[in-house]
Design an enzyme around this catalytic site. Structure first.
Site, PDB file in Angstrom:
ATOM      1  N   HIS A 378     -43.436  79.581 -78.589  1.00  0.00           N
ATOM      2  CA  HIS A 378     -43.008  78.175 -78.688  1.00  0.00           C
ATOM      3  C   HIS A 378     -42.986  77.442 -77.358  1.00  0.00           C
ATOM      4  O   HIS A 378     -42.504  76.314 -77.293  1.00  0.00           O
ATOM      5  CB  HIS A 378     -41.599  78.074 -79.280  1.00  0.00           C
ATOM      6  CG  HIS A 378     -41.489  78.536 -80.688  1.00  0.00           C
ATOM      7  ND1 HIS A 378     -41.544  77.673 -81.764  1.00  0.00           N
ATOM      8  CD2 HIS A 378     -41.325  79.777 -81.206  1.00  0.00           C
ATOM      9  CE1 HIS A 378     -41.392  78.370 -82.884  1.00  0.00           C
ATOM     10  NE2 HIS A 378     -41.275  79.646 -82.571  1.00  0.00           N
ATOM     11  N   LYS A 569     -34.067  63.856 -79.099  1.00  0.00           N
ATOM     12  CA  LYS A 569     -34.522  65.231 -78.843  1.00  0.00           C
ATOM     13  C   LYS A 569     -33.666  65.770 -77.706  1.00  0.00           C
ATOM     14  O   LYS A 569     -32.908  65.011 -77.099  1.00  0.00           O
ATOM     15  CB  LYS A 569     -36.003  65.264 -78.441  1.00  0.00           C
ATOM     16  CG  LYS A 569     -36.382  64.229 -77.375  1.00  0.00           C
ATOM     17  CD  LYS A 569     -37.862  64.242 -77.038  1.00  0.00           C
ATOM     18  CE  LYS A 569     -38.734  63.520 -78.020  1.00  0.00           C
ATOM     19  NZ  LYS A 569     -39.708  64.358 -78.698  1.00  0.00           N
ATOM     20  N   ARG A 570     -33.769  67.077 -77.410  1.00  0.00           N
ATOM     21  CA  ARG A 570     -33.058  67.599 -76.248  1.00  0.00           C
ATOM     22  C   ARG A 570     -33.467  66.798 -75.015  1.00  0.00           C
ATOM     23  O   ARG A 570     -34.594  66.320 -74.907  1.00  0.00           O
ATOM     24  CB  ARG A 570     -33.384  69.081 -76.054  1.00  0.00           C
ATOM     25  CG  ARG A 570     -32.685  70.002 -77.040  1.00  0.00           C
ATOM     26  CD  ARG A 570     -31.184  69.947 -76.909  1.00  0.00           C
ATOM     27  NE  ARG A 570     -30.717  70.585 -75.704  1.00  0.00           N
ATOM     28  CZ  ARG A 570     -30.060  71.756 -75.676  1.00  0.00           C
ATOM     29  NH1 ARG A 570     -29.776  72.386 -76.804  1.00  0.00           N
ATOM     30  NH2 ARG A 570     -29.664  72.296 -74.535  1.00  0.00           N
ATOM     31  N   LYS A 575     -39.682  66.107 -71.240  1.00  0.00           N
ATOM     32  CA  LYS A 575     -39.725  65.187 -72.383  1.00  0.00           C
ATOM     33  C   LYS A 575     -39.664  63.730 -71.913  1.00  0.00           C
ATOM     34  O   LYS A 575     -39.910  62.814 -72.682  1.00  0.00           O
ATOM     35  CB  LYS A 575     -38.591  65.489 -73.356  1.00  0.00           C
ATOM     36  CG  LYS A 575     -38.703  66.875 -74.019  1.00  0.00           C
ATOM     37  CD  LYS A 575     -37.534  67.163 -74.940  1.00  0.00           C
ATOM     38  CE  LYS A 575     -37.508  68.584 -75.472  1.00  0.00           C
ATOM     39  NZ  LYS A 575     -38.381  68.817 -76.632  1.00  0.00           N
ATOM     40  N   THR A 677     -41.394  68.481 -83.495  1.00  0.00           N
ATOM     41  CA  THR A 677     -41.285  68.383 -84.948  1.00  0.00           C
ATOM     42  C   THR A 677     -40.624  67.063 -85.333  1.00  0.00           C
ATOM     43  O   THR A 677     -40.856  66.546 -86.419  1.00  0.00           O
ATOM     44  CB  THR A 677     -40.468  69.566 -85.528  1.00  0.00           C
ATOM     45  OG1 THR A 677     -39.324  69.760 -84.690  1.00  0.00           O
ATOM     46  CG2 THR A 677     -41.284  70.828 -85.572  1.00  0.00           C
ATOM     47  N   LYS A 681     -41.154  64.064 -88.411  1.00  0.00           N
ATOM     48  CA  LYS A 681     -40.101  63.447 -89.232  1.00  0.00           C
ATOM     49  C   LYS A 681     -40.187  61.934 -89.145  1.00  0.00           C
ATOM     50  O   LYS A 681     -40.012  61.213 -90.145  1.00  0.00           O
ATOM     51  CB  LYS A 681     -38.719  63.943 -88.782  1.00  0.00           C
ATOM     52  CG  LYS A 681     -38.529  65.436 -88.980  1.00  0.00           C
ATOM     53  CD  LYS A 681     -37.349  66.012 -88.192  1.00  0.00           C
ATOM     54  CE  LYS A 681     -37.491  67.540 -88.103  1.00  0.00           C
ATOM     55  NZ  LYS A 681     -36.563  68.154 -87.138  1.00  0.00           N
TER      56      LYS A 681
HETATM   57  C1  F58 Z   1     -39.404  74.148 -79.290  1.00  0.00           C
HETATM   58  N1  F58 Z   1     -38.738  75.125 -78.490  1.00  0.00           N
HETATM   59  C2  F58 Z   1     -40.568  73.491 -78.576  1.00  0.00           C
HETATM   60  N2  F58 Z   1     -36.842  76.185 -77.772  1.00  0.00           N
HETATM   61  O1  F58 Z   1     -40.126  72.953 -77.350  1.00  0.00           O
HETATM   62  C3  F58 Z   1     -41.111  72.403 -79.472  1.00  0.00           C
HETATM   63  O2  F58 Z   1     -42.235  71.803 -78.884  1.00  0.00           O
HETATM   64  C4  F58 Z   1     -41.491  72.997 -80.821  1.00  0.00           C
HETATM   65  O3  F58 Z   1     -41.827  71.982 -81.712  1.00  0.00           O
HETATM   66  C5  F58 Z   1     -40.332  73.778 -81.395  1.00  0.00           C
HETATM   67  O4  F58 Z   1     -39.882  74.753 -80.480  1.00  0.00           O
HETATM   68  C6  F58 Z   1     -40.692  74.479 -82.684  1.00  0.00           C
HETATM   69  O5  F58 Z   1     -41.874  75.191 -82.523  1.00  0.00           O
HETATM   70  C7  F58 Z   1     -37.393  75.212 -78.539  1.00  0.00           C
HETATM   71  O6  F58 Z   1     -36.720  74.487 -79.250  1.00  0.00           O
HETATM   72  C8  F58 Z   1     -35.536  76.410 -77.592  1.00  0.00           C
HETATM   73  O7  F58 Z   1     -34.668  75.633 -77.969  1.00  0.00           O
HETATM   74  C9  F58 Z   1     -35.183  77.681 -76.860  1.00  0.00           C
HETATM   75  C10 F58 Z   1     -33.845  78.207 -77.316  1.00  0.00           C
HETATM   76  C11 F58 Z   1     -33.446  79.444 -76.548  1.00  0.00           C
HETATM   77  C12 F58 Z   1     -33.500  79.248 -75.079  1.00  0.00           C
HETATM   78  C13 F58 Z   1     -34.837  78.686 -74.620  1.00  0.00           C
HETATM   79  C14 F58 Z   1     -35.253  77.443 -75.401  1.00  0.00           C
END
Ligand code: F58
Length: 840
Positions: A378, A569-570, A575, A677, A681
């Site tokens: 990811h 988003k985060r 970003k 994602t 939405k």
């Molecule tokens: C996200 N990763 C990607 N990681 O950033 C995003 O582009 C993608 O759409 C999504 O995954 C689903 O595939 C993500 O959300 C985290 O939150 C991790 C959690 C644990 C620590 C490191 C980041």
């Protein structure tokens, strides 16, 4: 869809689960169920019941109705074993459950009627009190939740395995413009959706040592003598599919301390001595780690990963035993998906269980492991690729390290044959990172142990192949594949946006909910001015609702007729929320300077959490709030510009935000966002995207058409070229008067009550290094924003573009993604569950 017809399985009548008292789906039955639960489960009389009591009573009544389907689904797979998906994820951001279950059961109206009989004004008032379990950070956790819902809707047998964190992602408050973190006590009012199953608890070891011995058949073996243990108690959450009987299972492990393990009927054997050491294992599932990449707590995080992975694999093996299936056939009955590297220890743990506990040979165990495990990547961000310090790893998981060394040495043997004499490649591909402090690279372990490795959008999968793991891709080209992410249209359209759903139903029927491609039929109406007006009015209705939310939670009054320009988003530098913020300052200056002709009146909305230890992200939140304060207080901005930061962005808040948006901000630096994602939405809800060629934006643009997408920014290749040629952001600033003016205004303290130092770290970063190329993309971003304003001025044209976005968003349904996983990676088929039975 290419999957063959579901098998038609009827349950034998004696094991019929449908208790008519608890299974009825009409309003009378739901009301009766609520009354019964108020009295017997909650100990309350109706006249004294609070809204929370009614929420609990309705949830229990709904859960009863799920049980019929849930138990029938478990029974179906027990009676006729076939391959089941085990989706391993450290995060499942499932959101509120009640309304989703009502929708999927098809009883929203009935529930509405039932709650009104208790004198409540509307079902919404009951739904509002639900606390959501924040068991995830963001996109990755939410993706897991969408995928579970699609698996059930496609009638595929599946268990999601994860951790039942007592405290999920922190709640975010905004104080003086800064983010403040507060503990998320999601369990405080009781959570009616889980079923603890203590009789299925599992033991997990940590630390200690390994020893070799000769077994009674004369074989040389290793075994692990852990120093500590924890107990994992499964808490099961039923996941019902849309209008089908399939109800899959989310099995979340809660850690219990071992001091009390003599209560359990376990064969304690060698373990007994070890438990004298008090380990406080219950802290294992205490808290979700926010992704701040700090070293603090890393040991506990590795423990969490091993804890839930070990419990889950033991559980899968046990399920084979219970059904009399041979462990040798594990891969025929389980397909194990690793959601990122967090569960990658599964490769070593499955080997350990098969070799040490089940006494299989290395070759057989490796065949089973590599036939059952697949890995989804990811992220390409180097700092997000998990590595564990070797000392920490060997201290916590000594037997796993031995197994990893063996996996590595056999793998490197293959590499040597393929690339003879190339030591650099050996160093590059080894699971053990020898540069600097030695470390275990979890992405390498996952890649070597998996039969498929996939990225989450076409561009991202390409970059995984060519930039992240090119040598692995050369070694095993057929291993690497793509599955573009998707989101469930049930939650993100049908539940979140009832006005749009009814409009869609009027024009294309209701089938779109399980077959999103049907939305294409909307294209036939794209030139119908009456329809376009209706479309616009529907959007306005939901924007009014969002406006009142904004007013209640921020005190800012916004005009629902203005363009709602949204970035949720985060918060992360890649970003680029700060790119958006800088653009707002330019618009502000244009209005101040009387140069804002043709500019659309806008409400710019932000939401998102920053990792607690990520200073720059927190400063960006402060920056946005500083801008909001100045802009919203300036009478010159009235009717032209408003800025809001919505505190505490969650799944629940997302359900309000996506439907009420006109413009979706997807402005990451090209090559940095794996997929995104939220972008999907927004599009499903008819928002237009302003975005870079990054992640799934590329495919969104392909689907909706380039005329219906506001593209800007440097491509991956252009960014790489810029980097190579020596990027000098200060030169960009000097050459763009609007940019230097905006930056100068920040430096005067204009957005920080005169404090010229507050945003200095941000400005210094952008002017000196600008690692995410904000300055490089600024001018083109402004140009695209001007095109947005222009498009907004022709409302009927805007509405047409909005219709086409929704109509062509079917590809981004998680049903399509899951179907691809089923067909190409997991090779699993649906299993039809029948709940009809003769009740005597
Ligand atoms: C996200 N990763 C990607 N990681 O950033 C995003 O582009 C993608 O759409 C999504 O995954 C689903 O595939 C993500 O959300 C985290 O939150 C991790 C959690 C644990 C620590 C490191 C980041």
């Amino acid at each position: 869809m290419t999957i063959s017809e579901p098998l038609d399985l009827r349950l034998p009548t004696p094991s019929c689960y449908a208790d008519p008292e608890r299974a009825g789906l009409d309003a009378d039955a739901v009301f009766a169920g609520m009354t019964e639960h108020l009295f017997f489960t909650l100990g309350k009389l109706a006249p004294t019941a609070s809204r929370h009591d009614l929420y609990m009573a309705l949830s229990y009544a709904v859960r009863d109705r799920l049980m019929t389907r849930y138990l029938a689904s478990l029974e179906a797979i027990r009676a006729r074993p076939q391959k089941t998906v085990a989706y391993l994820s450290a995060e499942f951001l499932i959101g509120p459950q009640l309304n989703n279950n009502l929708l999927n059961l098809g009883i929203q109206q009935e529930a509405e009627e039932a709650v009104r009989r208790f004198g409540v004004e509307s079902l919404q008032q009951i739904l509002d009190v639900e606390e959501e379990p924040g068991l995830g950070n963001g996109g990755l956790g939410r993706l897991a939740a969408c995928y579970m819902e699609s698996l059930a809707s496609l009638q595929v047998p599946a268990t999601g395995y994860g951790i039942r964190y007592e405290f999920g992602i922190f709640d975010q408050l905004i104080r003086d413009g800064w983010q403040v973190e507060v503990t998320d006590k999601w369990l405080k009012g009781g959570w009616p959706w889980e079923l603890p199953q203590p009789d299925e608890a599992c033991f997990v070891g940590f630390g200690g040592r390994t020893e070799s011995y000769t077994d009674d058949k004369g074989n040389y073996r290793s075994r692990w003598i852990p120093a500590e243990h924890a107990i994992g108690v499964p808490h099961d959450v039923p996941v019902l599919g849309y209008r089908v009987n399939t109800c899959d299972r989310l099995r979340l492990w809660r850690a219990d301390a071992t001091e009390s393990f003599d209560f359990y009927a376990f064969n304690i054997g060698d373990y007994y001595g070890a438990v004298e050491e008090k380990v406080g294992s219950e802290t294992l599932s205490k808290v979700l780690y926010p992704n701040d990449g700090t070293d603090e707590g890393r040991r506990l995080r590795l423990k969490q990963q091993h804890f839930f992975v070990s419990c889950s694999l033991q559980d899968m093996l046990r399920s084979l035993d219970q059904r009399g299936l041979a462990v040798e056939n594990f891969a025929d009955y389980w397909t194990v998906q690793l959601n990122d590297t967090h569960p990658a220890i599964a490769v070593a743990e499955l080997m350990r269980l098969l070799i040490d506990d089940r006494h299989l040979t290395w070759e057989k165990a490796w065949e089973i492991t590599t036939r059952s495990v697949a890995y989804t990547n990811h992220t390409l961000l180097p700092e997000a690729l998990e590595k564990w310090d070797l000392d920490l790893f060997s201290n916590l998981l000594p037997r796993h390290l031995e197994l990893i060394y063996e996996i590595n040495s056999r793998f490197l043997q293959q590499v040597r044959l393929r690339f003879p004499g190339n030591d650099a490649i050996i160093r590059k591909l080894s699971i053990i990172d020898e540069d600097g402090g030695k470390a275990v690279r979890m992405a390498h372990l996952a890649t070597i142990g998996a039969h498929h490795v996939n990225g989450v959008a076409a561009l991202h999968s390409e970059l995984v192949r060519t930039q992240l793991l090119p040598e692995f891709a050369a070694l095993w080209p057929e291993k690497f594949t793509n599955v573009t992410n998707g989101v469930t249209p049930r939650r993100w359209v049908a539940l979140a946006n009832p006005p749009l759903s009814s409009l869609l139903e009027q024009h294309v029927g209701s089938d779109w909910i399980s077959n999103m491609e049907n939305l294409r039929k909307l294209e036939a109406h794209q030139n119908d001015s009456g329809f376009l007006e209706q479309w616009g009015n529907t959007k306005l209705t939901v924007k009014r609702k969002l406006s009142s939310y904004i007013h209640r939670h921020t005190g800012v009054l916004v005009d629902p007729a203005s363009l709602f320009d949204v970035q949720v988003k985060r918060i992360h530098e890649y970003k680029r929320q700060h790119l958006n913020a800088l653009q707002i300052i330019t618009q502000y200056l244009r209005i101040k300077n009387g140069q804002a002709d043709g500019m659309a009146p806008r409400t710019v909305i932000f939401g998102g959490k920053a990792a607690p230890g990520y200073y720059m992200a927190k400063l960006i939140i402060r920056f946005i709030n500083g801008i909001a304060e100045t802009v919203n207080a300036d009478p010159d901005m009235d009717g032209r510009l408003r800025v809001v930061f919505l505190p505490n962005y969650t799944v629940k808040l997302g359900e309000q935000v996506y439907p009420g948006s006109d413009l979706s901000e997807q402005i990451s630096t090209a090559g940095k966002e794996a997929s995104g994602t939220g972008n999907m939405k927004f599009a499903m809800n008819g928002a237009l995207t302003i975005g870079t060629l990054d992640g799934a934006n590329v495919e969104i643009r392909d689907q909706v058409g380039e005329d219906n997408f506001f593209l800007f920014g440097q491509t991956v290749e252009e960014i790489a070229a810029l980097k190579r040629s020596g990027y000098r952001p200060w030169e960009v600033i000097d050459s763009r008067p609007e940019l230097s003016e905006a930056i100068h205004l920040i430096q005067t303290g204009h957005f920080s009550n005169g404090d010229a130092d507050l945003f200095r770290p941000l400005i210094d970063n952008l002017s000196n290094s600008d690692p995410f190329f904000v300055m490089a993309d600024f001018a083109d971003y402004l140009r695209a924003q001007d095109a947005v304003s222009q498009a907004w001025s022709d409302r009927s044209q805007w509405n047409r573009m909005s219709v086409l976005n929704a109509a062509r968003s079917g590809f981004f349904s998680s049903d399509r993604s899951i179907q691809e996983y089923c067909d190409h990676i997991w090779k699993v088929k649906p299993l039809k569950v029948d709940i009809t039975c003769d009740v005597r």
